[in-house]
Write an enzyme that holds these catalytic residues in place. Structure first.
Site, PDB file in Angstrom:
ATOM      1  CG  ASP A 104      -0.798  -0.607   2.448  1.00 35.51           C
ATOM      2  OD1 ASP A 104      -0.578   0.013   3.521  1.00 35.51           O
ATOM      3  OD2 ASP A 104      -1.762  -0.528   1.871  1.00 35.51           O
ATOM      4  CG  ASP A 239       5.758   3.113   6.120  1.00 37.81           C
ATOM      5  OD1 ASP A 239       4.990   3.972   6.022  1.00 37.81           O
ATOM      6  OD2 ASP A 239       5.439   1.799   5.724  1.00 37.81           O
ATOM      7  N   GLY A 265      10.499   5.495   2.589  1.00 39.46           N
ATOM      8  CA  GLY A 265       9.406   5.587   3.347  1.00 39.46           C
ATOM      9  C   GLY A 265       8.475   4.545   2.573  1.00 39.46           C
ATOM     10  CG  HIS A 266       3.790   3.300   2.792  1.00 37.28           C
ATOM     11  ND1 HIS A 266       3.526   2.332   3.768  1.00 37.28           N
ATOM     12  CD2 HIS A 266       2.532   3.116   2.112  1.00 37.28           C
ATOM     13  CE1 HIS A 266       2.519   1.529   3.569  1.00 37.28           C
ATOM     14  NE2 HIS A 266       1.815   2.111   2.674  1.00 37.28           N
ATOM     15  CG  PHE A 267       4.067   3.864  -2.175  1.00 38.89           C
ATOM     16  CD1 PHE A 267       3.516   2.897  -2.746  1.00 38.89           C
ATOM     17  CD2 PHE A 267       3.466   4.925  -1.314  1.00 38.89           C
ATOM     18  CE1 PHE A 267       2.230   2.434  -2.320  1.00 38.89           C
ATOM     19  CE2 PHE A 267       1.838   4.521  -1.304  1.00 38.89           C
ATOM     20  CZ  PHE A 267       1.368   3.521  -1.882  1.00 38.89           C
TER      21      PHE A 267
END
Length: 289
Positions: A104, A239, A265-267
């Site tokens: 990110d 994500d 997902g994102h994390f």
């Protein structure tokens, strides 16, 4: 043997910078650069999994975690400035050569360092750390609208700084059978940092500044093409912030990149930490030999 993780701080450009450090400094170094809205706490599980073989340094960006949080009017909250602080921290720690793990917000910081000092980079690990237009999803529509008109879009941006949005960043795209691997401590801690007086103004400024990261993408891509750093792309495939096309796009400039789309997902570290650690061990074991 359980790794000892040291929690340290130093002063860079008059600002307190907190960082976690573990492992033998004589071993290959990995610099771990966190994203929004987290801190180096996102690496709390990964660091012990790698510290027997690598030296790891994970700073908190200014405005995040345990680092200083000067008011917006007293500090230039931009990704260029955060890059300066990180670069000077690495100099202060005597780190001449290192791999970078970016996620990110850590990506535009890490890729700035890499493109400006390619001789210092041994390898790149990108876990949902974007460098391509293809990575953007509809999630970004409101952020780019905010870049065009801050006042009109600030209410929508402030909603992204509340608990429901923070929790969503951790839980979206996570398979149902892995949701129980995510500790509620993650979003509770992040929200506590966001709720500090003045912090939301800091985050709004960085939201606005993100547009200049996109302008830097061609320079990042030119660095990839010219210097061909070994690259491991370990990406949460579900994500909804940085989509999987952003992972695949690295192959355009780094044809030897090792791309792994994870059921996450994102994390992704929250649900696939041991898998990512195993990928890193194998990848760096070959790339740095």
């Amino acid at each position: 043997m359980t790794a000892t993780v040291h929690h340290r701080e130093t002063e860079i450009q008059g600002q307190r910078v907190f960082y976690r450090e573990a492992g033998d400094p004589a071993r290959p170094t990995i610099v771990l650069l966190h994203g929004f809205p987290s801190s180096s706490a996102m690496f709390r599980g990964l660091i012990p999994l790698l510290a027997d073989e690598f030296h790891l340094v994970a700073p908190d960006h200014v405005g995040f975690g345990g680092s200083a949080m000067p008011p917006v009017g007293e500090f230039e909250y931009s990704f260029d400035k955060l890059t300066e602080i990180t670069s000077e921290l690495l100099d202060a720690l005597g780190l001449d050569r290192f791999a970078i793990y970016v996620q990110d917000y850590g990506a535009p910081i890490g890729f700035r360092i890499a493109s400006r000092h390619p001789e210092r980079i041994t390898a790149i690990i990108s876990q949902n750390g974007n460098a391509y237009q293809e990575g953007f999803t509809p999630f970004w529509d409101v952020l780019f609208a905010h870049a065009e008109d801050r006042a009109a879009n600030e209410p929508a941006m402030r909603e992204m700084l509340e608990l429901d949005a923070t929790r969503w960043q951790y839980t979206h795209g996570v398979p149902a059978d892995r949701l129980d691997r995510i500790s509620p401590d993650t979003w509770v801690l992040d929200q506590a940092y966001l709720d500090r007086p003045g912090n939301k103004e800091i985050q709004l400024q960085l939201f606005w500044d993100y547009q200049f990261n996109v302008e830097s993408y061609p320079a990042f891509q030119e660095y990839f093409r010219t210097h061909r750093p070994p690259a491991l792309i370990a990406w949460g495939e579900h994500d909804e912030i940085f989509g999987p096309d952003g992972a695949r796009a690295f192959a355009r400039d780094l044809p030897d990149a090792e791309i792994h789309l994870l059921d996450a997902g994102h994390f992704a570290l929250e649900t696939h930490g041991p898998e990512i650690a195993a990928l890193i061990r194998d990848f760096l074991g070959r790339s740095l030999s």
